[in-house]
Enzyme design. Structure first.
Site, PDB file in Angstrom:
ATOM      1  CB  CYS A  86      -0.966  -0.049   1.181  1.00  0.00           C
ATOM      2  SG  CYS A  86      -2.357   1.106   1.041  1.00  0.00           S
ATOM      3  CG  HIS A 203      -3.206  -3.674   3.563  1.00  0.00           C
ATOM      4  ND1 HIS A 203      -2.211  -2.969   4.212  1.00  0.00           N
ATOM      5  CD2 HIS A 203      -3.933  -2.749   2.882  1.00  0.00           C
ATOM      6  CE1 HIS A 203      -2.342  -1.676   3.951  1.00  0.00           C
ATOM      7  NE2 HIS A 203      -3.369  -1.520   3.132  1.00  0.00           N
ATOM      8  CD  GLU A 205      -0.613  -5.445   6.174  1.00  0.00           C
ATOM      9  OE1 GLU A 205      -1.191  -4.336   6.164  1.00  0.00           O
ATOM     10  OE2 GLU A 205      -0.167  -5.984   5.132  1.00  0.00           O
TER      11      GLU A 205
END
Length: 233
Positions: A86, A203, A205
């Site tokens: 990002c 993302h 994560e």
């Protein structure tokens, strides 16, 4: 494996990344303040998501000049794995480690939702363990994720297999409807010429535990960990 997670003023995804790498995948990880310049103790570098320097001027434009970035560039040029997620992707583009730019979403709206990504393209430690054509479900959270490059650059990326993630539907079909931000050719993630640097808007994560909606993001981390193990062997 030892991961450096770079924290700029305004970064907010550093702790999420640390949690997945350290607590879920049981890897060594350290949050590194942007003024530090020694990355020699690390095996991989993560530029996480957020709003570095409040996204003033352009997203990632000021972070590119943080002291740590010269070391990140040297780290990448040495062939070591670097990922920008990002805002981290935006910083990589501003640093010229990756081509192109991230523009405002075509909708002019901030988009926070789950999307599907199709694995394609060439070799990279970040994706080599993910078979071609596999579809990952990973969330996005951005207002400026619309990937742009001139047609000649896009053609070069395609020809060299440097587009490794493309927005698609659940069945793997690349369609305009599956594109959440207007990104050119549905591009969600690209690599550099050597394949060691990956930039992606979604993302991983945030997709590390069933509790948060899925674990597909771990496949990216597991791929680079597996690559490191194979290199040692």
């Amino acid at each position: 494996m030892r991961f450096a997670i770079i924290r700029f003023p305004g970064t907010w995804s550093d702790r999420d990344t640390y949690h997945v790498l350290h607590d879920i995948l049981e890897q060594q990880a350290e949050i590194v303040w942007h003024r530090e310049t020694d990355l020699s103790r690390f095996d991989a570098v993560v530029l996480p998501g957020g709003f570095s320097y409040g996204d003033y001027l352009r997203c990632g434009a000021i972070a590119r000049f943080s002291p740590v970035m010269e070391s990140v560039i040297a780290f990448a040029e040495a062939g070591k794995p670097v990922i920008g997620i990002c805002n981290g992707f935006q910083v990589l583009c501003e640093s010229h480690l990756l081509p192109g730019a991230l523009m405002c979403n075509a909708s002019l709206q901030f988009r926070c939702e789950w999307v599907y990504l199709r694995r394609e393209g060439g070799s990279s430690p970040w994706v080599d363990a993910i078979p071609q054509g596999d579809v990952l479900r990973v969330p996005i959270s951005h207002g400026e994720g619309n990937y742009y490059a001139d047609p000649e650059t896009l053609d070069r990326l395609e020809a060299a297999g440097r587009v490794v993630f493309r927005y698609c539907d659940a069945a793997g079909n690349v369609t305009p409807e599956a594109n959440p931000n207007g990104s050119a050719r549905n591009i969600a993630g690209i690599i550099n010429e050597r394949g060691n640097v990956l930039g992606m808007m979604p993302h991983p994560e945030r997709a590390g535990e069933p509790l948060v909606g899925g674990t597909d993001g771990n496949r990216i981390w597991e791929s680079v960990i597996r690559s490191a193990v194979e290199t040692v062997r």
